[in-house]
Design a protein around this motif. Structure first.
Motif, PDB file in Angstrom:
ATOM      1  N   GLU A  38     -47.668  61.855  17.530  1.00 24.94           N
ATOM      2  CA  GLU A  38     -48.710  61.000  16.971  1.00 24.94           C
ATOM      3  C   GLU A  38     -48.556  61.148  15.451  1.00 24.94           C
ATOM      4  OE1 GLU A  38     -52.431  62.057  18.856  1.00 24.94           O
ATOM      5  OE2 GLU A  38     -53.485  61.254  17.102  1.00 24.94           O
ATOM      6  N   LEU A  39     -48.660  60.063  14.711  1.00 26.95           N
ATOM      7  CA  LEU A  39     -48.298  60.083  13.297  1.00 26.95           C
ATOM      8  C   LEU A  39     -49.457  59.654  12.408  1.00 26.95           C
ATOM      9  CD1 LEU A  39     -44.824  58.322  13.718  1.00 26.95           C
ATOM     10  CD2 LEU A  39     -45.249  60.770  13.383  1.00 26.95           C
ATOM     11  N   VAL A  40     -49.641  60.376  11.307  1.00 28.29           N
ATOM     12  CA  VAL A  40     -50.667  59.985  10.339  1.00 28.29           C
ATOM     13  C   VAL A  40     -50.173  60.312   8.935  1.00 28.29           C
ATOM     14  CG1 VAL A  40     -51.934  62.143  10.779  1.00 28.29           C
ATOM     15  CG2 VAL A  40     -53.106  60.309   9.649  1.00 28.29           C
ATOM     16  N   VAL A  41     -50.492  59.448   7.983  1.00 24.68           N
ATOM     17  CA  VAL A  41     -50.200  59.758   6.579  1.00 24.68           C
ATOM     18  C   VAL A  41     -51.513  59.749   5.804  1.00 24.68           C
ATOM     19  CG1 VAL A  41     -47.830  58.937   6.511  1.00 24.68           C
ATOM     20  CG2 VAL A  41     -49.671  57.315   6.059  1.00 24.68           C
ATOM     21  N   CYS A  42     -51.614  60.691   4.861  1.00 23.25           N
ATOM     22  CA  CYS A  42     -52.829  60.828   4.066  1.00 23.25           C
ATOM     23  C   CYS A  42     -52.495  60.642   2.590  1.00 23.25           C
ATOM     24  CB  CYS A  42     -53.452  62.200   4.302  1.00 23.25           C
ATOM     25  SG  CYS A  42     -53.883  62.484   6.044  1.00 23.25           S
ATOM     26  N   PRO A  43     -52.556  59.401   2.109  1.00 26.16           N
ATOM     27  CA  PRO A  43     -52.279  59.113   0.701  1.00 26.16           C
ATOM     28  C   PRO A  43     -53.474  59.499  -0.164  1.00 26.16           C
ATOM     29  CG  PRO A  43     -52.178  57.111   2.094  1.00 26.16           C
ATOM     30  CD  PRO A  43     -52.852  58.183   2.878  1.00 26.16           C
ATOM     31  N   PRO A  44     -53.304  59.501  -1.486  1.00 28.68           N
ATOM     32  CA  PRO A  44     -54.474  59.675  -2.350  1.00 28.68           C
ATOM     33  C   PRO A  44     -55.439  58.498  -2.134  1.00 28.68           C
ATOM     34  CG  PRO A  44     -52.531  59.079  -3.641  1.00 28.68           C
ATOM     35  CD  PRO A  44     -52.066  59.323  -2.230  1.00 28.68           C
ATOM     36  N   PHE A  45     -56.702  58.693  -2.498  1.00 27.54           N
ATOM     37  CA  PHE A  45     -57.730  57.668  -2.239  1.00 27.54           C
ATOM     38  C   PHE A  45     -57.289  56.269  -2.679  1.00 27.54           C
ATOM     39  CE2 PHE A  45     -60.945  61.253  -2.864  1.00 27.54           C
ATOM     40  CZ  PHE A  45     -61.145  61.413  -1.506  1.00 27.54           C
ATOM     41  N   THR A  46     -56.646  56.211  -3.860  1.00 25.27           N
ATOM     42  CA  THR A  46     -56.322  54.911  -4.442  1.00 25.27           C
ATOM     43  C   THR A  46     -55.274  54.140  -3.646  1.00 25.27           C
ATOM     44  OG1 THR A  46     -54.761  56.100  -5.819  1.00 25.27           O
ATOM     45  CG2 THR A  46     -56.893  55.561  -6.821  1.00 25.27           C
ATOM     46  N   GLN A  47     -54.551  54.835  -2.778  1.00 25.25           N
ATOM     47  CA  GLN A  47     -53.477  54.171  -2.026  1.00 25.25           C
ATOM     48  C   GLN A  47     -53.809  53.995  -0.548  1.00 25.25           C
ATOM     49  OE1 GLN A  47     -51.244  52.707  -3.696  1.00 25.25           O
ATOM     50  NE2 GLN A  47     -51.737  53.695  -5.657  1.00 25.25           N
ATOM     51  N   ILE A  48     -55.017  54.348  -0.160  1.00 20.60           N
ATOM     52  CA  ILE A  48     -55.357  54.264   1.267  1.00 20.60           C
ATOM     53  C   ILE A  48     -55.376  52.811   1.737  1.00 20.60           C
ATOM     54  CG2 ILE A  48     -57.232  54.611   2.938  1.00 20.60           C
ATOM     55  CD1 ILE A  48     -57.775  57.290   1.537  1.00 20.60           C
ATOM     56  N   ALA A  49     -56.024  51.952   0.978  1.00 22.66           N
ATOM     57  CA  ALA A  49     -56.136  50.555   1.423  1.00 22.66           C
ATOM     58  C   ALA A  49     -54.743  49.934   1.565  1.00 22.66           C
ATOM     59  CB  ALA A  49     -56.992  49.753   0.450  1.00 22.66           C
ATOM     60  N   GLY A  50     -53.866  50.220   0.614  1.00 26.11           N
ATOM     61  CA  GLY A  50     -52.509  49.672   0.674  1.00 26.11           C
ATOM     62  C   GLY A  50     -51.754  50.186   1.882  1.00 26.11           C
ATOM     63  N   ALA A  51     -51.896  51.486   2.137  1.00 28.13           N
ATOM     64  CA  ALA A  51     -51.195  52.067   3.285  1.00 28.13           C
ATOM     65  C   ALA A  51     -51.731  51.483   4.588  1.00 28.13           C
ATOM     66  CB  ALA A  51     -51.341  53.592   3.270  1.00 28.13           C
ATOM     67  N   VAL A  52     -53.048  51.303   4.663  1.00 29.72           N
ATOM     68  CA  VAL A  52     -53.639  50.718   5.880  1.00 29.72           C
ATOM     69  C   VAL A  52     -53.084  49.314   6.093  1.00 29.72           C
ATOM     70  CG1 VAL A  52     -55.793  49.791   6.836  1.00 29.72           C
ATOM     71  CG2 VAL A  52     -55.755  52.104   5.854  1.00 29.72           C
ATOM     72  N   ARG A  53     -52.973  48.559   5.010  1.00 24.89           N
ATOM     73  CA  ARG A  53     -52.466  47.181   5.117  1.00 24.89           C
ATOM     74  C   ARG A  53     -51.005  47.182   5.587  1.00 24.89           C
ATOM     75  NH1 ARG A  53     -49.732  44.946   1.211  1.00 24.89           N
ATOM     76  NH2 ARG A  53     -50.604  46.348  -0.371  1.00 24.89           N
ATOM     77  N   ILE A  54     -50.189  48.005   4.951  1.00 22.38           N
ATOM     78  CA  ILE A  54     -48.755  47.990   5.270  1.00 22.38           C
ATOM     79  C   ILE A  54     -48.471  48.562   6.665  1.00 22.38           C
ATOM     80  CG2 ILE A  54     -46.525  48.998   4.582  1.00 22.38           C
ATOM     81  CD1 ILE A  54     -47.601  48.721   1.647  1.00 22.38           C
ATOM     82  N   LEU A  55     -49.260  49.552   7.055  1.00 20.69           N
ATOM     83  CA  LEU A  55     -48.986  50.227   8.327  1.00 20.69           C
ATOM     84  C   LEU A  55     -49.780  49.646   9.499  1.00 20.69           C
ATOM     85  CD1 LEU A  55     -48.817  53.835   6.867  1.00 20.69           C
ATOM     86  CD2 LEU A  55     -46.900  52.516   7.791  1.00 20.69           C
ATOM     87  N   ALA A  56     -50.561  48.609   9.235  1.00 20.69           N
ATOM     88  CA  ALA A  56     -51.378  48.003  10.305  1.00 20.69           C
ATOM     89  C   ALA A  56     -50.489  47.588  11.477  1.00 20.69           C
ATOM     90  CB  ALA A  56     -52.122  46.785   9.769  1.00 20.69           C
ATOM     91  N   GLY A  57     -50.907  47.922  12.670  1.00 15.58           N
ATOM     92  CA  GLY A  57     -50.160  47.534  13.870  1.00 15.58           C
ATOM     93  C   GLY A  57     -48.951  48.416  14.133  1.00 15.58           C
ATOM     94  N   SER A  58     -48.704  49.422  13.276  1.00 14.43           N
ATOM     95  CA  SER A  58     -47.595  50.357  13.524  1.00 14.43           C
ATOM     96  C   SER A  58     -48.160  51.588  14.229  1.00 14.43           C
ATOM     97  CB  SER A  58     -46.940  50.778  12.206  1.00 14.43           C
ATOM     98  OG  SER A  58     -47.731  51.771  11.559  1.00 14.43           O
ATOM     99  N   ARG A  59     -47.303  52.586  14.468  1.00 18.93           N
ATOM    100  CA  ARG A  59     -47.784  53.815  15.113  1.00 18.93           C
ATOM    101  C   ARG A  59     -48.493  54.735  14.134  1.00 18.93           C
ATOM    102  NH1 ARG A  59     -42.817  56.589  17.193  1.00 18.93           N
ATOM    103  NH2 ARG A  59     -44.264  58.327  17.339  1.00 18.93           N
ATOM    104  N   PHE A  60     -48.499  54.384  12.858  1.00 22.30           N
ATOM    105  CA  PHE A  60     -49.075  55.282  11.870  1.00 22.30           C
ATOM    106  C   PHE A  60     -50.578  55.067  11.703  1.00 22.30           C
ATOM    107  CE2 PHE A  60     -44.700  55.552  10.531  1.00 22.30           C
ATOM    108  CZ  PHE A  60     -44.587  56.884  10.166  1.00 22.30           C
ATOM    109  N   ALA A  61     -51.310  56.146  11.769  1.00 21.05           N
ATOM    110  CA  ALA A  61     -52.706  56.139  11.343  1.00 21.05           C
ATOM    111  C   ALA A  61     -52.725  56.577   9.880  1.00 21.05           C
ATOM    112  CB  ALA A  61     -53.520  57.094  12.201  1.00 21.05           C
ATOM    113  N   VAL A  62     -53.833  56.302   9.214  1.00 22.79           N
ATOM    114  CA  VAL A  62     -53.959  56.650   7.795  1.00 22.79           C
ATOM    115  C   VAL A  62     -55.198  57.520   7.624  1.00 22.79           C
ATOM    116  CG1 VAL A  62     -54.234  55.726   5.454  1.00 22.79           C
ATOM    117  CG2 VAL A  62     -52.799  54.514   7.119  1.00 22.79           C
ATOM    118  N   GLY A  63     -55.085  58.533   6.768  1.00 28.95           N
ATOM    119  CA  GLY A  63     -56.215  59.441   6.545  1.00 28.95           C
ATOM    120  C   GLY A  63     -56.451  59.699   5.079  1.00 28.95           C
TER     121      GLY A  63
END
Ligand code: PGA
Length: 250
Positions: A38-63
């Motif tokens: 199970e995969l998750v990436v935890c970017p700094p606060f300022t990059q969370i929205a971007g990571a959520v957008r790019i990783l949407a529908g992939s196996r990656f969760a964002v934290g």
């Protein structure tokens, strides 16, 4: 036992171009690693929205990497758990040793944050681990035992919360704990969780963190009671992080 969780902690790294590039490379490459982890990436606060957008529908969760214990209010500069949830984050790292050191976070603070995160529907990844001095003085089990007792709220083991054992001397140093040390500490943490929460303590995932890289991941992830890895430096290179994910057990 649930699947191993491989979590990337980007720490305070990533301007938009780098962070977007990393998220995109993870998305592009993840098809080549097995689906054990199970995969998750935890970017700094300022990059969370971007990571959520790019990783949407992939196996990656964002934290996130932290949150405040209050849901909102007069706390200049802080970020609340519902704000992370609102951005699409599903996990949050809490009580990382860098926050315990740099921001003087106490176990009690961490516990209140875990409650806030859980109420907001986030999966807390709660970090514990001894310093080099504490280990040299043979105080590592006491330290980690107290951190577990103090940082995990009542009912923690009934939820999806995760514990990460991160010896402070292994973080960012290139020195990993030996397989024997990891086995001993994870068995100790398991016993503490069962003592504190009863049978439910058996179900809590315990990650190892501290200089995990593509070369040592398979050995560390094969140690009994290791439920995954929390990866700092090596999570900033997509190929390394994906290689670690490929080493996970289902
Ligand atoms: P590291 O960091 O992998 O760079 O040692 C781990 C962590 O701090 O979570």
């Amino acid at each position: 036992m649930s699947r191993q969780l491989i979590a990337g902690n980007w720490k305070m790294n990533g301007l938009t171009a780098d962070a977007d590039g990393l998220a995109q490379a993870l998305r592009d490459g993840v098809g080549q690693v097995g689906d054990a982890a199970e995969l998750v990436v935890c970017p700094p606060f300022t990059q969370i929205a971007g990571a959520v957008r790019i990783l949407a529908g992939s196996r990656f969760a964002v934290g996130g990497q932290d949150c405040h214990m209050a849901a909102k209010g007069a706390h200049t500069g802080d970020i609340a758990a519902p704000m992370l949830r609102d951005l699409g984050a599903t996990h949050v790292i809490l009580g990382h040793s860098e926050r315990r050191q740099n921001h003087k976070e106490l176990d009690e603070t961490v516990r209140e944050k875990v409650v806030a995160a859980t109420e907001a529907g986030l999966v807390p990844i709660v970090c514990v681990g001894e310093t080099e001095d504490q280990r040299s003085a043979d105080g590592h089990e006491d330290t980690v035992g107290w951190q577990i007792k103090g940082s995990l709220p009542h009912g923690f083991a009934d939820g999806p919360g995760v514990v990460a054992y991160e010896p402070v001397w292994a973080i960012g140093t290139g020195r990993t704990a030996t397989g024997d040390d990891v086995a001993t500490m994870h068995a100790f943490i398991r016993a503490e969780l069962v003592r504190q929460f009863g049978d439910a303590g058996h179900g809590v995932r315990i990650l190892y963190g501290g200089s995990v890289n593509a070369g040592n991941a398979a050995a560390l992830l094969a140690v009994p009671e290791v439920g995954g890895a929390l990866v700092g430096g090596a999570s900033l290179a997509a190929a390394d992080f994906l290689a670690i994910a490929a080493a996970a057990r289902g």
